[in-house]
Design a protein around this motif. Structure first.
Motif, PDB file in Angstrom:
ATOM      1  N   GLY A 223      38.044  35.420  35.919  1.00  0.00           N
ATOM      2  CA  GLY A 223      37.872  34.847  37.236  1.00  0.00           C
ATOM      3  C   GLY A 223      38.775  35.579  38.068  1.00  0.00           C
ATOM      4  O   GLY A 223      39.174  36.924  38.056  1.00  0.00           O
ATOM      5  N   GLY A 224      39.167  34.806  39.313  1.00  0.00           N
ATOM      6  CA  GLY A 224      39.931  35.511  40.315  1.00  0.00           C
ATOM      7  C   GLY A 224      39.747  36.858  41.100  1.00  0.00           C
ATOM      8  O   GLY A 224      38.153  36.862  41.204  1.00  0.00           O
ATOM      9  N   GLU A 225      40.319  37.814  41.350  1.00  0.00           N
ATOM     10  CA  GLU A 225      40.012  39.051  42.031  1.00  0.00           C
ATOM     11  C   GLU A 225      39.112  39.909  41.549  1.00  0.00           C
ATOM     12  O   GLU A 225      38.323  40.719  41.875  1.00  0.00           O
ATOM     13  N   LEU A 227      36.475  38.935  39.315  1.00  0.00           N
ATOM     14  CA  LEU A 227      35.194  38.255  39.655  1.00  0.00           C
ATOM     15  C   LEU A 227      34.878  38.736  41.048  1.00  0.00           C
ATOM     16  O   LEU A 227      33.713  39.115  41.156  1.00  0.00           O
ATOM     17  N   ASP A 228      35.780  38.604  42.182  1.00  0.00           N
ATOM     18  CA  ASP A 228      35.406  39.041  43.474  1.00  0.00           C
ATOM     19  C   ASP A 228      34.666  40.252  43.285  1.00  0.00           C
ATOM     20  O   ASP A 228      33.793  40.688  44.325  1.00  0.00           O
TER      21      ASP A 228
ATOM     22  N   ARG B 259      38.337  28.430  44.962  1.00  0.00           N
ATOM     23  CA  ARG B 259      37.371  29.184  44.082  1.00  0.00           C
ATOM     24  C   ARG B 259      36.626  28.125  43.226  1.00  0.00           C
ATOM     25  O   ARG B 259      36.935  27.132  42.709  1.00  0.00           O
ATOM     26  N   GLU B 261      34.913  29.212  40.344  1.00  0.00           N
ATOM     27  CA  GLU B 261      34.680  29.421  38.844  1.00  0.00           C
ATOM     28  C   GLU B 261      35.372  28.563  37.852  1.00  0.00           C
ATOM     29  O   GLU B 261      34.844  28.071  36.740  1.00  0.00           O
ATOM     30  N   ILE B 265      33.113  26.274  35.007  1.00  0.00           N
ATOM     31  CA  ILE B 265      33.322  26.391  33.690  1.00  0.00           C
ATOM     32  C   ILE B 265      33.516  24.937  33.041  1.00  0.00           C
ATOM     33  O   ILE B 265      32.955  24.583  32.112  1.00  0.00           O
TER      34      ILE B 265
END
Lengths: 332, 332
Positions: A223-225, A227-228, B259, B261, B265
C-alpha cells in the motif's frame, strides 16, 4: 500416569513486542479420549498471531490468557476411531500448541508427504502460497507477455507471485527493501528485474524503467506510496490486487494520498481487495497446481525451520526481528 | 445549383465557456456524391465536445478550426447505392453538423423508430443508457435484494442506473444536488431514497441511514468526498464503479484524499473504472434490453429537445448553464 505431553499457553498479553515471559510451557497428561489422537510435527508461527494476543475481537477470536495458543499445525495421526483418518495419516489444521492432542476430525485436512515436505503445507502449499495463487487467479488473470509488478517480493507471498508470473510467461518485476533481497529474487526466484525501494529516489521513474511496456498487474503487499507510484505506470485494463497494506497498518488515522479514481477511470483499471479465506472452495485445485510446480522444480521457496517444540515462543518472537528467511516453522 | 444545405463550423477555439462567436453557420451545396445521402433528424450536444474544441490530443482527435463539428446524429437515408441501407432507413453515427451529408456507410448503425422515438437513440438508448446498463452488467453484477447507491442520480446516466436497480429488485438510493432533483428521482424514477449532498453535513451518516443494510454497489459519477463517504459504508465484496469523477476533473494537481486500499482489503471490495467504448460488442444486447424496458414502461427518461438546426450552438452552450433536464438534443 506420567505427564509426557506438553502445551504452550498465553501467560499474559504482550504490550508492544512479545517476549518469553508472555508464554509458559506446561507439562500435561497425554491425550487419551477423542476420535483421533494427533502428534505434532510442524507448527506455523505467523505475525498475525500477535493480533490474537490482544483482547480485541476481529475476524477471529482473541486468545485467552491461561489457555493454549493455536496456529496452523501439521500432525501425524497416531490413533483413530474416525473412519476418515487412519493411523499414519498426516493432517493439517488450526490446532493447539501441544505435543499431542485429541481431535474430532472436523476441519482437519489430509496432506500427502510424497508430494512435498510436510513443512511446505504451512507455507508454499499453505495460506501464503494459496494467497499468491488465488489472488492472481481471481483478480490478476495474467496473460502471457504481460508485465507483473509485485511489492514485498522477497516475502513468502511475493516470491510465489513472481514465480507464478514467470510460469505464465510474464515480465516480472519485484520491489523489496534491500539489495540482498533484490539479488535473491532475481537469482533464486527468476524475477526479471528488481527495485530496492529504500535506495530509490523516484519510484515512479524506476518502475517505468523496469517495466518498459507498463504494468498490467500490480500485486500490492504494502500500500501507500509504492502503490501510488505503481498506479502512475499502469496500462489500460490493469488489475491491482490489494493483498496487504503493511505500510499503513500501524497508522491510527486513515492516511491520505493521491486520489485513485481519476487514474482508474482513465485506464479502465480495477483495484480489488483479496482475502484468501473467501476462497476455501478453490484450495484443492490451487494446492494441486502449486505442488505440481514444486515437483517440476518451477516453484522454489524459502523456509526457516527451528528445531524443538519448546522453541516455539522464541521462533514467534524472532519473526518481529526479521530473523526468518521465508516461512518460519517449528519442527516439534 | 442553389445552396440549400447548411453546416456549422468551429470558427475559433473557445476560451473558458463557449459562446456563439466560436461557431459559424454556413450555407453549402447539397450533398450529391456518395454511396448514401443522409438528412439530419436529431443532433446530440454533449459536455465532452468542449474537450474536442481544445487543441489537445485525447482518446479522440480535436476539432479543426474552419471545419464542421461532429457528434452523434440521427439521420434518415434519402438516397443510397449501398445495399446495406435503403431510402427511408433511420441511422445513427458520428456525423457532421450538416443538414444533409453524404456517407460511405462505415460505422453507421440502423435504428428502429417503432421501438423508441428517434431522439431516444441519442440518450437512453445511446451512450448514456449504454453506460448505465453495461457498467452495472460488467462491474456491478447486481443481485436481488442488494443495496445500490448512485451519485449524479438525476443525470442521464444516474437516472437509468437507479431504474435498472429497481428492475433488478434492489434497494436504490440516489445522491443529487437539490431537493427538486431528489423529489424527481423518487417521484418519476422510483428511487427508494435520496440524499441532497449540498444540504447534508455528514454524508457518511446520511448514507448509513438511507442504506441500513450497507452498500453493495456504488455507482460513482462524481468521485472525491462523496466517494469517500460511500466507501465508509460498503459491505463485504462490494463493487464500486468509477464511471465519472466530475468533482475532480477541473483540478490541475492530482487531489488527495483518504487512502482506499485499507478498506478495499478489509471488505474484499473492488473499485473499477468504466469506459463504455471498451464494450462496443455488447451494445446491441444492451439496447435490446433497454428498449424492452422503455416499451413496458419500466424505464423512463428526461429529455430536452431544442427545435431548429441553427439552434445547435446555443443548445450546446446552454448545457453549461444547466438549462437541460436529462439529455439535450436538437431537432434539425
Amino acid at each position: 500416569m506420567l505427564k509426557m505431553n506438553k502445551q504452550i499457553i498465553l501467560k499474559s498479553r504482550p504490550e508492544g513486542k512479545p517476549s518469553l515471559k508472555n508464554f509458559e510451557i506446561q507439562e500435561i497428561d497425554n491425550a487419551q479420549n477423542g476420535e483421533i489422537i494427533l502428534e505434532t510435527k510442524f507448527i506455523s508461527v505467523d505475525p498475525y498471531l500477535r493480533g490474537r494476543m490482544r483482547d480485541e475481537k476481529s475476524y477471529i477470536e482473541p486468545f485467552e490468557v491461561g489457555k493454549p495458543l493455536e496456529s496452523m499445525v501439521v500432525s501425524e495421526v497416531t490413533d483413530s476411531s474416525n473412519e476418515d483418518f487412519k493411523k499414519g495419516d498426516h493432517v493439517i489444521g488450526m490446532l493447539d500448541w501441544k505435543k499431542q492432542q485429541s481431535h474430532s476430525g472436523k476441519d482437519l485436512r489430509k496432506i500427502d508427504p510424497s508430494i512435498a515436505p510436510l513443512s511446505a503445507y504451512l507455507g508454499v502449499l499453505g495460506l501464503t502460497g494459496l494467497t499468491a495463487y488465488l489472488a492472481l487467479d481471481k483478480i490478476g488473470k495474467l496473460e502471457k507477455g504481460e508485465t507483473l509488478l509485485v511489492s514485498g517480493a522477497a516475502g513468502a507471498v511475493g516470491s510465489v507471485v513472481g514465480q507464478i508470473g514467470k510460469i505464465k510467461g510474464c515480465h516480472v518485476v519485484g520491489i523489496a527493501g534491500s539489495d540482498e533481497k533484490i539479488d535473491h529474487i532475481q537469482g533464486k526466484f527468476g524475477f526479471d528485474a528488481g527495485i530496492n525501494y529504500k535506495t530509490t529516489q523516484n519510484m515512479k521513474k524506476a518502475i517505468s524503467e523496469a517495466c518498459p511496456d507498463g504494468v498490467d498487474v500490480y500485486f500490492d503487499n504494502v500500500g501507500g506510496e509504492i502503490l501510488d507510484a505503481a498506479l502512475q505506470n499502469i496500462n489500460k485494463a490493469a488489475r491491482i490486487i490489494n493483498c496487504g497494506a503493511i505500510s499503513i497498518y500501524n497508522e491510527t488515522e486513515v492516511p491520505t494520498g493521491p486520489r485513485s479514481e481519476g487514474i482508474l477511470i482513465k485506464k479502465s483499471a480495477l483495484m480489488q481487495g483479496f482475502l484468501v479465506r473467501d476462497h476455501i472452495e478453490d484450495y484443492q485445485k490451487a494446492i494441486s497446481d502449486l505442488a505440481g510446480w514444486l515437483k517440476s522444480g518451477e516453484l522454489k521457496y524459502d523456509e526457516t525451520v527451528v528445531e524443538g517444540f519448546d522453541q516455539t515462543p522464541q521462533a514467534f518472537i524472532d519473526i518481529f526481528d526479521g530473523k526468518n528467511l521465508g516461512k518460519m516453522v517449528v519442527k516439534a
